[in-house]
Write a protein that holds these residues in place. Sequence first.
Motif, PDB file in Angstrom:
ATOM      1  N   UNK A  92       0.812  -1.210   0.000  1.00 27.90           N
ATOM      2  CA  UNK A  92       0.000   0.000   0.000  1.00 27.90           C
ATOM      3  C   UNK A  92       0.846   1.260   0.000  1.00 27.90           C
ATOM      4  N   UNK A  93       1.935   1.246   0.736  1.00 31.70           N
ATOM      5  CA  UNK A  93       2.836   2.412   0.743  1.00 31.70           C
ATOM      6  C   UNK A  93       3.476   2.614  -0.625  1.00 31.70           C
ATOM      7  N   UNK A  94       3.813   1.515  -1.290  1.00 32.18           N
ATOM      8  CA  UNK A  94       4.371   1.610  -2.636  1.00 32.18           C
ATOM      9  C   UNK A  94       3.361   2.249  -3.582  1.00 32.18           C
ATOM     10  N   UNK A  95       2.121   1.766  -3.541  1.00 33.26           N
ATOM     11  CA  UNK A  95       1.083   2.333  -4.406  1.00 33.26           C
ATOM     12  C   UNK A  95       0.821   3.795  -4.060  1.00 33.26           C
ATOM     13  N   UNK A  96       0.827   4.100  -2.779  1.00 32.09           N
ATOM     14  CA  UNK A  96       0.551   5.468  -2.338  1.00 32.09           C
ATOM     15  C   UNK A  96       1.634   6.434  -2.809  1.00 32.09           C
ATOM     16  N   UNK A  97       2.866   5.945  -2.895  1.00 29.41           N
ATOM     17  CA  UNK A  97       3.971   6.819  -3.314  1.00 29.41           C
ATOM     18  C   UNK A  97       3.842   7.237  -4.774  1.00 29.41           C
ATOM     19  N   UNK A  98       3.082   6.473  -5.567  1.00 28.95           N
ATOM     20  CA  UNK A  98       2.905   6.794  -6.979  1.00 28.95           C
ATOM     21  C   UNK A  98       1.546   7.426  -7.278  1.00 28.95           C
ATOM     22  N   UNK A  99       0.660   7.403  -6.285  1.00 28.03           N
ATOM     23  CA  UNK A  99      -0.688   7.928  -6.456  1.00 28.03           C
ATOM     24  C   UNK A  99      -0.651   9.421  -6.759  1.00 28.03           C
ATOM     25  N   UNK A 100      -1.485   9.840  -7.695  1.00 27.89           N
ATOM     26  CA  UNK A 100      -1.572  11.249  -8.112  1.00 27.89           C
ATOM     27  C   UNK A 100      -0.255  11.774  -8.673  1.00 27.89           C
ATOM     28  N   UNK A 101       0.523  10.866  -9.281  1.00 27.07           N
ATOM     29  CA  UNK A 101       1.728  11.259 -10.011  1.00 27.07           C
ATOM     30  C   UNK A 101       1.532  10.872 -11.470  1.00 27.07           C
TER      31      UNK A 101
END
Length: 258
Positions: free
Chosen positions: A16-25
Motif C-alpha cells: 500500500x505504501x508503494x502504491x501510495x507513493x505513486x498515487x496522483x503522479x
Amino acid sequence: MTELGARVASIAAEAGRLAMSRWRTDFKRWEKVPGSPVCEVDLEVDSFLRDQLMALAPDAGWLSEETVDSAERLGRERVWVVDPIDGTRDYIRGRTGWAVAVALVERGYPVIGVLDAPARNEHWVAEMGLGARRNGAKIAAARREVLAGARVPADQLPRVDSDLVAVTKPNSIALRIAMVAAGEADLVASLRWGNEWDIAAAILIARESGAAVSDALGEPLSFNSPDAEAFGVLASVPGIHRAAVERLRERALTAIER
C-alpha cells in the motif's frame, strides 16, 4: 493475529505504501480490454507482492489479476489470491476508493484476508475464526431485519430498489464489502460474473464481522476454481440476506442467460 497473519498484513501495508507513493503522479496507464483500465503501478505492486508472499509461503499457488494464470495453482492446497490495486479506476483518477487486496485461500476458503487502503487511512485484517479488524479495532456488521431502508454503496439505485438508501460508493468492490463488515452499509450485490481476486480478501473480512455472504443466487462461494470466477457476490447483514437473494433472483437468472 497469528504470526503468518501479521506478516501478510505487514506485506500488504508495504504494498500500500508503494502504491501510495505513486498515487496522483504521472504514470503509464492503458486498457487491457475496453472498460478495464490498468496502470504500471498495478504491475509494480503485483511484482512486489508476488516476491514477498511467495517467499513467505513457497508451497502456495498464485492467482492475481496482473499475472498470467497457470493451472499449476489448482493442484495446491493453499493459494495466494491477489488484486494489487482493486479499484484501479479510482486510483488512476486520483480518488480514494482503491485498496491492495491479499487473501490466502486454503482448500477453497480464505483463511487470511487483508485490505490496505492508504488513501483512506484504512487497514483491514481478518483471519478465519479470529474476527475482523480495521486499524486494529474489532468490527461487526450492523443489525437489520427489514430489507427496506438498507444502505447500499451505489452511485444511483434503480427505480425498483427505491426503498433502499444509497451511500457513498468506492470503486473497489472489496471496500464496498468491507463497508458491510464495518456496519457502514447493509447490502452489496453484484449480478455478473466477476473475478475471485476482487472479493476473496473482503469476503473473509465480512464473514468474520458476522455478515452473510454468498454468490448472486445465494449459493456458497469458494475460491481457486479453474476459471477463477464467481457469479456475482451478495454481502449483507444476516437479517436481510434471504430477502435480498429473493429480490435479486430473477435479475440474477436473467444476467446468467445473457
